[in-house]
Scaffold this motif. Structure first.
Motif, PDB file in Angstrom:
ATOM      1  N   ARG A  84      25.188  56.977  58.188  1.00  0.00           N
ATOM      2  CA  ARG A  84      25.113  56.809  59.644  1.00  0.00           C
ATOM      3  C   ARG A  84      23.787  56.176  60.061  1.00  0.00           C
ATOM      4  NH1 ARG A  84      28.907  59.144  62.814  1.00  0.00           N
ATOM      5  NH2 ARG A  84      30.308  60.719  61.905  1.00  0.00           N
ATOM      6  N   LEU A  85      22.692  56.634  59.467  1.00  0.00           N
ATOM      7  CA  LEU A  85      21.379  56.095  59.806  1.00  0.00           C
ATOM      8  C   LEU A  85      21.293  54.615  59.445  1.00  0.00           C
ATOM      9  CD1 LEU A  85      18.439  56.502  60.753  1.00  0.00           C
ATOM     10  CD2 LEU A  85      17.885  57.175  58.397  1.00  0.00           C
ATOM     11  N   LEU A  86      21.813  54.255  58.284  1.00  0.00           N
ATOM     12  CA  LEU A  86      21.793  52.857  57.861  1.00  0.00           C
ATOM     13  C   LEU A  86      22.611  51.989  58.813  1.00  0.00           C
ATOM     14  CD1 LEU A  86      20.919  50.818  55.628  1.00  0.00           C
ATOM     15  CD2 LEU A  86      23.092  51.357  54.489  1.00  0.00           C
ATOM     16  N   ALA A  87      23.799  52.457  59.178  1.00  0.00           N
ATOM     17  CA  ALA A  87      24.655  51.684  60.097  1.00  0.00           C
ATOM     18  C   ALA A  87      23.982  51.517  61.451  1.00  0.00           C
ATOM     19  CB  ALA A  87      26.001  52.370  60.248  1.00  0.00           C
ATOM     20  N   ARG A  88      23.379  52.587  61.938  1.00  0.00           N
ATOM     21  CA  ARG A  88      22.762  52.554  63.266  1.00  0.00           C
ATOM     22  C   ARG A  88      21.518  51.669  63.279  1.00  0.00           C
ATOM     23  NH1 ARG A  88      22.474  57.585  63.631  1.00  0.00           N
ATOM     24  NH2 ARG A  88      20.292  57.975  63.140  1.00  0.00           N
ATOM     25  N   THR A  89      20.738  51.703  62.191  1.00  0.00           N
ATOM     26  CA  THR A  89      19.446  51.016  62.167  1.00  0.00           C
ATOM     27  C   THR A  89      19.562  49.563  61.726  1.00  0.00           C
ATOM     28  OG1 THR A  89      18.450  53.145  61.576  1.00  0.00           O
ATOM     29  CG2 THR A  89      17.076  51.189  61.317  1.00  0.00           C
ATOM     30  N   TRP A  90      20.468  49.289  60.780  1.00  0.00           N
ATOM     31  CA  TRP A  90      20.549  47.947  60.195  1.00  0.00           C
ATOM     32  C   TRP A  90      21.898  47.282  60.382  1.00  0.00           C
ATOM     33  CZ3 TRP A  90      16.712  45.051  57.996  1.00  0.00           C
ATOM     34  CH2 TRP A  90      15.479  45.701  57.816  1.00  0.00           C
ATOM     35  N   GLY A  91      22.803  47.928  61.084  1.00  0.00           N
ATOM     36  CA  GLY A  91      24.147  47.370  61.229  1.00  0.00           C
ATOM     37  C   GLY A  91      24.281  46.282  62.264  1.00  0.00           C
ATOM     38  N   ALA A  92      23.231  46.049  63.050  1.00  0.00           N
ATOM     39  CA  ALA A  92      23.233  44.983  64.060  1.00  0.00           C
ATOM     40  C   ALA A  92      24.451  45.062  64.976  1.00  0.00           C
ATOM     41  CB  ALA A  92      23.179  43.613  63.380  1.00  0.00           C
ATOM     42  N   GLY A  93      24.851  46.285  65.290  1.00  0.00           N
ATOM     43  CA  GLY A  93      25.962  46.465  66.216  1.00  0.00           C
ATOM     44  C   GLY A  93      27.332  46.228  65.622  1.00  0.00           C
ATOM     45  N   LYS A  94      27.415  46.005  64.308  1.00  0.00           N
ATOM     46  CA  LYS A  94      28.715  45.790  63.676  1.00  0.00           C
ATOM     47  C   LYS A  94      29.534  47.092  63.701  1.00  0.00           C
ATOM     48  CE  LYS A  94      26.799  42.436  60.377  1.00  0.00           C
ATOM     49  NZ  LYS A  94      26.530  42.163  58.939  1.00  0.00           N
ATOM     50  N   PRO A  95      30.852  46.984  63.764  1.00  0.00           N
ATOM     51  CA  PRO A  95      31.701  48.178  63.754  1.00  0.00           C
ATOM     52  C   PRO A  95      31.864  48.703  62.325  1.00  0.00           C
ATOM     53  CG  PRO A  95      33.056  46.213  63.937  1.00  0.00           C
ATOM     54  CD  PRO A  95      31.636  45.736  63.968  1.00  0.00           C
ATOM     55  N   LEU A  96      30.957  49.552  61.891  1.00  0.00           N
ATOM     56  CA  LEU A  96      30.908  49.983  60.497  1.00  0.00           C
ATOM     57  C   LEU A  96      31.413  51.413  60.335  1.00  0.00           C
ATOM     58  CD1 LEU A  96      27.382  48.581  59.564  1.00  0.00           C
ATOM     59  CD2 LEU A  96      29.620  47.540  59.085  1.00  0.00           C
ATOM     60  N   GLY A  97      31.914  51.680  59.152  1.00  0.00           N
ATOM     61  CA  GLY A  97      32.299  53.025  58.743  1.00  0.00           C
ATOM     62  C   GLY A  97      32.345  53.074  57.234  1.00  0.00           C
ATOM     63  N   ALA A  98      32.360  54.279  56.664  1.00  0.00           N
ATOM     64  CA  ALA A  98      32.390  54.400  55.203  1.00  0.00           C
ATOM     65  C   ALA A  98      33.000  55.735  54.800  1.00  0.00           C
ATOM     66  CB  ALA A  98      30.992  54.282  54.624  1.00  0.00           C
ATOM     67  N   ASP A  99      33.835  55.681  53.772  1.00  0.00           N
ATOM     68  CA  ASP A  99      34.317  56.883  53.101  1.00  0.00           C
ATOM     69  C   ASP A  99      33.526  57.030  51.806  1.00  0.00           C
ATOM     70  OD1 ASP A  99      36.274  57.536  55.007  1.00  0.00           O
ATOM     71  OD2 ASP A  99      37.727  56.175  54.068  1.00  0.00           O
ATOM     72  N   LEU A 100      32.891  58.178  51.628  1.00  0.00           N
ATOM     73  CA  LEU A 100      32.047  58.419  50.471  1.00  0.00           C
ATOM     74  C   LEU A 100      32.703  59.437  49.541  1.00  0.00           C
ATOM     75  CD1 LEU A 100      28.628  58.879  52.339  1.00  0.00           C
ATOM     76  CD2 LEU A 100      29.540  56.763  51.353  1.00  0.00           C
ATOM     77  N   VAL A 101      32.478  59.243  48.246  1.00  0.00           N
ATOM     78  CA  VAL A 101      32.853  60.230  47.232  1.00  0.00           C
ATOM     79  C   VAL A 101      31.616  60.478  46.380  1.00  0.00           C
ATOM     80  CG1 VAL A 101      34.314  60.792  45.262  1.00  0.00           C
ATOM     81  CG2 VAL A 101      35.265  59.477  47.176  1.00  0.00           C
ATOM     82  N   ILE A 102      31.226  61.749  46.252  1.00  0.00           N
ATOM     83  CA  ILE A 102      30.068  62.128  45.446  1.00  0.00           C
ATOM     84  C   ILE A 102      30.555  62.891  44.229  1.00  0.00           C
ATOM     85  CG2 ILE A 102      27.926  63.457  45.375  1.00  0.00           C
ATOM     86  CD1 ILE A 102      27.757  63.120  48.425  1.00  0.00           C
ATOM     87  N   ARG A 103      30.138  62.438  43.056  1.00  0.00           N
ATOM     88  CA  ARG A 103      30.432  63.136  41.805  1.00  0.00           C
ATOM     89  C   ARG A 103      29.146  63.829  41.351  1.00  0.00           C
ATOM     90  NH1 ARG A 103      33.204  58.418  41.941  1.00  0.00           N
ATOM     91  NH2 ARG A 103      35.445  58.559  41.544  1.00  0.00           N
ATOM     92  N   LEU A 129      28.017  47.528  50.333  1.00  0.00           N
ATOM     93  CA  LEU A 129      29.367  47.495  50.904  1.00  0.00           C
ATOM     94  C   LEU A 129      29.395  46.659  52.177  1.00  0.00           C
ATOM     95  CD1 LEU A 129      32.284  48.847  50.773  1.00  0.00           C
ATOM     96  CD2 LEU A 129      31.364  50.473  52.437  1.00  0.00           C
ATOM     97  N   TRP A 130      28.404  46.866  53.028  1.00  0.00           N
ATOM     98  CA  TRP A 130      28.366  46.190  54.324  1.00  0.00           C
ATOM     99  C   TRP A 130      27.600  44.871  54.280  1.00  0.00           C
ATOM    100  CZ3 TRP A 130      26.370  51.399  56.620  1.00  0.00           C
ATOM    101  CH2 TRP A 130      27.437  52.305  56.730  1.00  0.00           C
ATOM    102  N   ASP A 131      27.060  44.500  53.101  1.00  0.00           N
ATOM    103  CA  ASP A 131      26.314  43.252  52.935  1.00  0.00           C
ATOM    104  C   ASP A 131      25.167  43.146  53.949  1.00  0.00           C
ATOM    105  OD1 ASP A 131      25.738  40.777  51.707  1.00  0.00           O
ATOM    106  OD2 ASP A 131      26.811  39.703  53.282  1.00  0.00           O
ATOM    107  N   LEU A 132      24.352  44.172  53.994  1.00  0.00           N
ATOM    108  CA  LEU A 132      23.232  44.195  54.937  1.00  0.00           C
ATOM    109  C   LEU A 132      22.026  43.472  54.352  1.00  0.00           C
ATOM    110  CD1 LEU A 132      23.404  47.881  56.235  1.00  0.00           C
ATOM    111  CD2 LEU A 132      24.524  45.841  57.156  1.00  0.00           C
ATOM    112  N   ASP A 133      21.294  42.807  55.203  1.00  0.00           N
ATOM    113  CA  ASP A 133      20.093  42.065  54.790  1.00  0.00           C
ATOM    114  C   ASP A 133      18.890  42.999  54.845  1.00  0.00           C
ATOM    115  OD1 ASP A 133      18.327  40.095  54.072  1.00  0.00           O
ATOM    116  OD2 ASP A 133      18.201  39.207  56.078  1.00  0.00           O
ATOM    117  N   ILE A 134      18.808  43.908  53.869  1.00  0.00           N
ATOM    118  CA  ILE A 134      17.736  44.901  53.813  1.00  0.00           C
ATOM    119  C   ILE A 134      17.125  44.879  52.417  1.00  0.00           C
ATOM    120  CG2 ILE A 134      19.422  46.724  53.320  1.00  0.00           C
ATOM    121  CD1 ILE A 134      17.527  48.701  54.712  1.00  0.00           C
TER     122      ILE A 134
END
Length: 308
Positions: A84-103, A129-134
């Protein structure tokens, strides 16, 4: 970052746990934090984090593997917070979401930065996944907002951490170090250990790395490294979990070069002279019945890395 990932694909990141070769802590500051000086080493005990496309605004997590039932799966999950922090800070307003699986393989609340590792894995996986320029440095700076150990989990290797532990400087380390980890039942929360640390009146104004530790790493001298290991949080962890003293004593009796509580515990880390010694120690320690599981690992290893 890498090329864009199609919505049908999954990005998988592997991220290592850590041990603190040196962990020096000051007294509690007015802001509630403690000034730290620590030398991290990433070791070959890994969690994996998968990220795949989800509808905009949806951030979900599924946890599988060891102690999966002890990991929250709501918005308070650190990997979800990272996405959520990454989407909010670096998503440039893109409509982003993610399903995560942790092993999970890194113990939960075990003093090995398992939650921070998952946050680091989610940051890298979602950035790809979101191809962010970071950049990697920017990702580590963002990670520090989630927790003091997150920047190191992204970087890996061996590093000196100052401030809250998030101001990193790489440390030269030659050779491979072999560890035997003893996992205990139950957890020890880092805040609880620091609270007992404060109650005991511990903490120093002198947070220097022990004499000889950095030289031992440069030379690859296992015995010298063993003599230099220190953890200021260990007395607080032992006060909360006195039975860990028996585990530390057992490791010493069974031939460990050095024994210590890892971070805030309750995982106990035993430094072995070499790989055969680690194999022997792990077998003998397992037969003692003092912990729920024993695992051999080595370090240093890289931080968060893409698998697919």
């Amino acid at each position: 970052m890498a090329s864009p990932v199609t919505e049908a694909e999954v990005v998988r990141v592997r991220v290592a746990g850590k041990v603190n070769l040196s962990l020096r802590s000051g007294r509690r500051r007015p802001d509630g934090y403690h000034s730290l000086s620590t030398v991290f080493q990433a070791v070959s005990l890994y969690d994996e984090v998968d990220a795949s496309w989800a509808p905009p605004g949806r951030f979900s997590v599924q946890v599988v593997g060891e102690q999966a039932d002890q990991v929250p799966t709501g918005d308070d999950n650190l990997a979800v917070r990272a996405a959520r922090l990454l989407a909010r800070t670096w998503g440039a307003g893109k409509p982003l979401g993610a399903d995560l699986v942790i092993r999970k393989s890194i113990p939960v609340a075990g003093g090995m930065a398992g939650g921070s590792a998952d946050a680091a894995g989610a940051l890298l996986a979602c950035a790809v996944l979101w191809d962010l320029d970071i950049s990697p440095d920017e990702l580590r700076t963002l990670g520090a907002r989630l927790g003091a150990d997150v920047p190191f989990c992204l970087a890996g290797g061996t590093a000196l951490g100052r401030g809250r532990g998030d101001e990193l400087t790489s440390v030269l380390s030659r050779g491979t170090y072999h560890w035997v980890l003893a996992f205990s039942d139950g957890e020890l929360s880092t805040p609880a250990v620091f609270a007992r640390f404060d109650e005991l009146g511990l903490g120093s104004d002198h947070l220097d790395v022990p004499d000889g530790l950095l030289n031992a790493l440069v030379s690859g001298d296992v015995q010298a490294l063993g003599r230099s290991l220190v953890n200021d949080l260990e007395p607080a962890a032992l006060a909360l979990r006195p039975q860990l003293s028996h585990l530390l004593e057992a490791g010493d009796d069974l031939g460990a070069v050095a024994s210590m509580v890892s971070g805030s515990g309750p995982t106990v880390a035993f430094l072995a002279a070499n790989e055969p010694a680690a194999v022997d120690l792990s077998v003998r320690l397992s037969s003692e019945g003092l912990c729920r599981a024993v695992k051999r690992v080595s370090g240093p290893v890289p931080g968060a890395r893409l698998l697919v």
